[in-house]
Design a protein around this motif. Structure first.
Motif, PDB file in Angstrom:
ATOM      1  N   ARG A 135      -4.848   4.768  -2.118  1.00  0.00           N
ATOM      2  CA  ARG A 135      -4.068   3.753  -1.402  1.00  0.00           C
ATOM      3  C   ARG A 135      -4.750   2.388  -1.483  1.00  0.00           C
ATOM      4  O   ARG A 135      -4.088   1.353  -1.605  1.00  0.00           O
ATOM      5  N   ALA A 136      -6.078   2.400  -1.437  1.00  0.00           N
ATOM      6  CA  ALA A 136      -6.810   1.141  -1.561  1.00  0.00           C
ATOM      7  C   ALA A 136      -6.607   0.531  -2.939  1.00  0.00           C
ATOM      8  O   ALA A 136      -6.459  -0.693  -3.079  1.00  0.00           O
ATOM      9  N   GLU A 143      -4.080   1.388  11.263  1.00  0.00           N
ATOM     10  CA  GLU A 143      -4.013   0.345  10.229  1.00  0.00           C
ATOM     11  C   GLU A 143      -2.565  -0.006   9.939  1.00  0.00           C
ATOM     12  O   GLU A 143      -1.714   0.848   9.716  1.00  0.00           O
ATOM     13  N   ARG A 189     -11.234  -1.608   1.942  1.00  0.00           N
ATOM     14  CA  ARG A 189      -9.858  -1.120   2.121  1.00  0.00           C
ATOM     15  C   ARG A 189      -9.819   0.404   2.027  1.00  0.00           C
ATOM     16  O   ARG A 189      -9.076   1.078   2.764  1.00  0.00           O
ATOM     17  N   ARG A 203      -7.156   7.383   8.071  1.00  0.00           N
ATOM     18  CA  ARG A 203      -5.901   8.085   8.372  1.00  0.00           C
ATOM     19  C   ARG A 203      -5.472   9.032   7.265  1.00  0.00           C
ATOM     20  O   ARG A 203      -4.677   9.934   7.505  1.00  0.00           O
ATOM     21  N   HIS A 204      -6.010   8.834   6.047  1.00  0.00           N
ATOM     22  CA  HIS A 204      -5.494   9.606   4.915  1.00  0.00           C
ATOM     23  C   HIS A 204      -6.563  10.428   4.190  1.00  0.00           C
ATOM     24  O   HIS A 204      -6.240  11.100   3.208  1.00  0.00           O
ATOM     25  N   GLY A 209      -7.293   7.946   0.553  1.00  0.00           N
ATOM     26  CA  GLY A 209      -7.618   6.603   0.997  1.00  0.00           C
ATOM     27  C   GLY A 209      -8.020   5.702  -0.155  1.00  0.00           C
ATOM     28  O   GLY A 209      -7.641   4.521  -0.201  1.00  0.00           O
ATOM     29  N   GLU A 236     -10.966   1.825   5.236  1.00  0.00           N
ATOM     30  CA  GLU A 236      -9.903   1.643   6.231  1.00  0.00           C
ATOM     31  C   GLU A 236      -8.797   2.676   6.039  1.00  0.00           C
ATOM     32  O   GLU A 236      -8.349   3.317   7.010  1.00  0.00           O
ATOM     33  N   GLU A 237      -8.351   2.854   4.797  1.00  0.00           N
ATOM     34  CA  GLU A 237      -7.288   3.822   4.527  1.00  0.00           C
ATOM     35  C   GLU A 237      -7.768   5.253   4.732  1.00  0.00           C
ATOM     36  O   GLU A 237      -6.987   6.136   5.110  1.00  0.00           O
ATOM     37  N   VAL A 249       0.818  -1.212   0.000  1.00  0.00           N
ATOM     38  CA  VAL A 249       0.000   0.000   0.000  1.00  0.00           C
ATOM     39  C   VAL A 249       0.854   1.265   0.000  1.00  0.00           C
ATOM     40  O   VAL A 249       0.396   2.332  -0.418  1.00  0.00           O
ATOM     41  N   ASP A 250       2.103   1.158   0.481  1.00  0.00           N
ATOM     42  CA  ASP A 250       2.974   2.332   0.543  1.00  0.00           C
ATOM     43  C   ASP A 250       3.833   2.496  -0.696  1.00  0.00           C
ATOM     44  O   ASP A 250       4.607   3.449  -0.796  1.00  0.00           O
TER      45      ASP A 250
END
Length: 727
Positions: free
Chosen positions: A623-624, A713, A607, A614-615, A620, A610-611, A365-366
């Protein structure tokens, strides 16, 4: 304690793995699939006239699915000689019952059969064509089930070939012959289908994981689940009294392999990421299951609810497919969520060799260098352009939707024509359309009145009174239009209109069954499709607690279905030479594309939610996409390939289902789920999650002291947490 903690741990995983593997192995090894009690009406629309005719025809001799038609043709194209016809006549009369000619003035000249003449209303047998090159007659096949019918037809064909005169080709067709050849398609089919499916899955898993070892574990687990599903499903159907047909287990196997492997891909992908954050593989698996498990449970629940809507079908065999599929998905999800994780943690991280995940490596994801990270960045720059281009492509692909025709005739059901279909086509060359397969009317009214009304209907060549049983009388109606044509079906509808007002008069036969199949399929679509959409929306509403996101996601799935069906129709007509779709195809492909397509929606948006904690919403979603783009693409390609395996069976309906679902799944995974949905979410921003506000979708609170508790997460494992796990 979280649910995964109950069965993922150093002292528990081996017990769970051993128990379920042994249980599944014992069931598969010692309990066979349930025997099927086949009925001629299993594939017919219940409550329709043609089905009623099949039921009533059992009171009469030589009717229903037990009727075989024997065709003799000249091999040199010349008229059959008297000697050749005499041999044909002898073969036919030897197979008629002793009382078949009672009341007709004795046996035909020159034939000593112990019989007494043709039945009332039946022309001299065999019936010879005007050009003299062909002759046919009908006999009854006494068979309790499909297996007995196949054996009887095989024996009959062998005997007729031995008895045929020189220069004569003899073939068997008619309802019993077609039924036998249709059943023969599935002789050994389950093994061929299973072998082909397993080979495709093995190859794609090997390419996906790029590991010589890892692919074996999900393949074995899902393979065991598939065999267990076939056994449990057939016994469930038998106990519930729900019929099923020969194709049910084949479709079930494809569904279990496809869905089960998809679930495995998602779980293993998340487990690999978690291994980069934790030295403890048990903790990593529990984390993976907490996140991926929610998506798998929700996806499986959606598919189960979707396939259970088939219990509302007017076709008994379709109801059987729905119940069997629900059982199969439950078993596939159970083995993916329980057995697969337990086995994976037992073999440690070396199973990923040569790409072994190590603590400290960047999570997927990063990554900003992956293909899907770059795709996401491009989508984020011009979301409106990507939305417009995607919708335009879907619209172009779906243009063929408005030209689709449904309703396969008997001769169009096979990719490779068996003897019964070849004979049926040859029959049409020498005899008037409809004469070899007349419509069958059963009435309690005055048969002469029925004949009079029938002959007044446009498209009717003749009507003849047949046998009588109890208070019922048969009337055979020969149609002028080509069998399987729109004109023939309209003639059936006109006949039924003409008989309105008569005492219990129903129209059956092959053409009538085709008409009722179309009407029954239309009724199923009106009932089941809205229910599927409502269920899917309901699941997404509960999962996301949002209004906008579920509506967007379901709309994209419906668009994918329309595009896949439209594009497939062009492929069928222009390339493969099909003229129609089977009447069951639109509903079944809609069900599987929506139910399975929503899986990828769920994988992505859970996802993204979830992302987004924080973002933010937009970041998000990107990132998903980075995290799930690869697994969704792999899962989609695998699912499309698995459904394409249905083409190993020479049935047009299964080939059509496989092609449409394959195109739809590829479109969904390569465009809709990885470009269109992210572009819409980025365009809408926080409004995508309305009425919820971003950042409010908190995680399930874990009890204090639980070693699985997380602050964020994929957060790194703290020293305290590692110490807790070690203790």
């Amino acid at each position: 304690m979280s649910l995964p903690s109950l069965y993922i741990g150093r002292g528990r995983s081996w017990i769970v793995a051993l128990f379920f593997l042994l249980l599944g192995g014992l069931v598969v090894g010692f309990l066979p699939e349930a025997e099927r009690d086949a009925s001629p009406t299993d594939s017919l629309a219940q409550g329709y006239d043609s089905t009623r005719v099949v039921e009533l025809a059992e009171r009469f001799p030589q009717e229903g699915d037990g009727t075989a038609l024997i065709l003799w043709t000249s091999t040199d194209g010349e008229a059959l000689t008297e000697e050749q016809l005499a041999a044909a006549r002898e073969s036919l009369f030897e197979r008629l019952p002793d009382d078949a000619f009672a009341g007709a003035g004795g046996p035909p000249p020159g034939v000593d059969t112990g019989a007494a003449g043709p039945p009332a209303g039946v022309p001299p047998l065999p019936l010879v064509s005007e050009d003299g090159t062909a002759a046919f007659g009908t006999i009854a096949i006494d068979a309790a089930d499909g297996a007995e019918n196949r054996d009887a037809i095989a024996t009959l064909r062998a005997e007729l070939v031995d008895e045929a005169a020189d220069g004569v080709t003899v073939q068997v067709t008619g309802p019993a012959g077609i039924r036998a050849d249709l059943g023969a398609v599935f002789d050994g089919a389950n093994f061929r289908l299973l072998a082909a499916t397993a080979a495709v899955v093995a190859l794609l898993l090997l390419l996906t994981y790029r590991s010589p070892i890892l692919w074996i574990i999900p393949l074995l687990v899902v393979g065991l689940a598939d065999r267990l599903a076939a056994i449990v499903a057939t016994h469930t159907l038998r106990l519930a009294g729900v019929p099923w047909d020969e194709s049910t287990i084949g479709i079930l196997s494809v569904l279990v392999f496809g869905a089960g492997t998809n679930y495995a891909l998602l779980i293993i992908s998340r487990y690999r990421d978690e291994l980069r954050a934790s030295e403890d593989r048990f903790l990593a698996m529990r984390r993976a299951l907490r996140h991926a498990g929610e998506a798998v449970v929700t996806s499986a629940s959606t598919v189960v609810l979707g396939v259970l809507t088939l219990l509302l079908s007017v076709f008994p065999a379709t109801r059987g497919l729905g119940l069997a599929s629900a059982v199969g998905i439950v078993i596939a999800a159970g083995y993916a969520l329980v057995v697969l994780p337990a086995v994976l943690v037992l073999v440690n991280r070396w199973v990923f060799w040569p790409l072994i995940p190590r603590v400290g490596q960047a999570a997927l994801v990063d990554s900003d260098r992956s293909v899907w990270a770059r795709v996401g960045n491009q989508v984020a720059k011009r979301p409106a352009a990507f939305i417009a281009a995607s919708l335009a492509l879907i619209a172009v692909m779906g243009a063929g939707l408005f030209r689709i025709e449904t309703g396969l005739g008997p001769s169009d059901q096979f990719l490779r024509k068996p003897e019964a279909i070849v004979a049926l086509d040859r029959l049409g060359e020498s005899f008037p359309a409809g004469e070899s397969d007349p419509a069958l009317v059963i009435t309690e009214d005055d048969p002469s009145r029925v004949v009079e009304l029938a002959e007044a209907v446009p498209g009717v060549a003749s009507a003849t009174v047949g046998d009588t049983a109890d208070e019922l009388t048969q009337v055979r109606v020969v149609l002028e239009p080509e069998p399987g044509s729109d004109e023939a079906r309209q003639t059936i509808r006109d006949l039924r209109t003409a008989f309105e007002g008569l005492d219990m008069t129903v129209v059956g036969g092959t053409e009538a069954q085709a008409v009722d199949s179309l009407d029954g399929s239309a009724q199923d679509q009106r009932t089941i499709i809205p229910l599927i959409l409502a269920l899917v929306l309901g699941v997404l509403f509960l999962l996301l607690r949002s209004v906008v996101a579920p509506l967007v996601l379901v709309a994209t799935v419906v668009g994918t279905y329309a595009a896949a069906l439209g594009a497939s129709w062009v492929l069928f007509v222009e390339v493969l030479g099909f003229e129609r779709l089977d009447s069951s195809v639109p509903l079944l492909t809609f069900l599987f594309l929506v139910a399975l397509g929503i899986d990828y929606n769920i994988f992505l948006v859970t996802r993204a939610r979830e992302e987004g904690l924080r973002h933010g919403s937009k970041r998000g979603m990107l990132r998903a996409l980075t995290a799930t783009g690869g697994v969704i693409t792999s899962a989609g390609i695998l699912l499309a390939a698995v459904f394409a395996v249905l083409g190993v069976l020479p049935l047009v309906v299964l080939a059509q289902i496989g092609v449409i679902i394959g195109i739809g799944v590829l479109l969904d995974t390569l465009l809709v789920r990885t470009v269109l949905v992210p572009a819409i979410a980025i365009m809408l921003g926080d409004a995508f999650w309305w009425p919820r506000r971003p950042g409010t979708a908190g995680r399930r609170a874990l009890p204090a002291g639980d070693p699985d508790r997380q602050a964020g997460e994929a957060a790194p494992v703290s020293a305290q947490e590692e110490a807790s796990v070690a203790r």
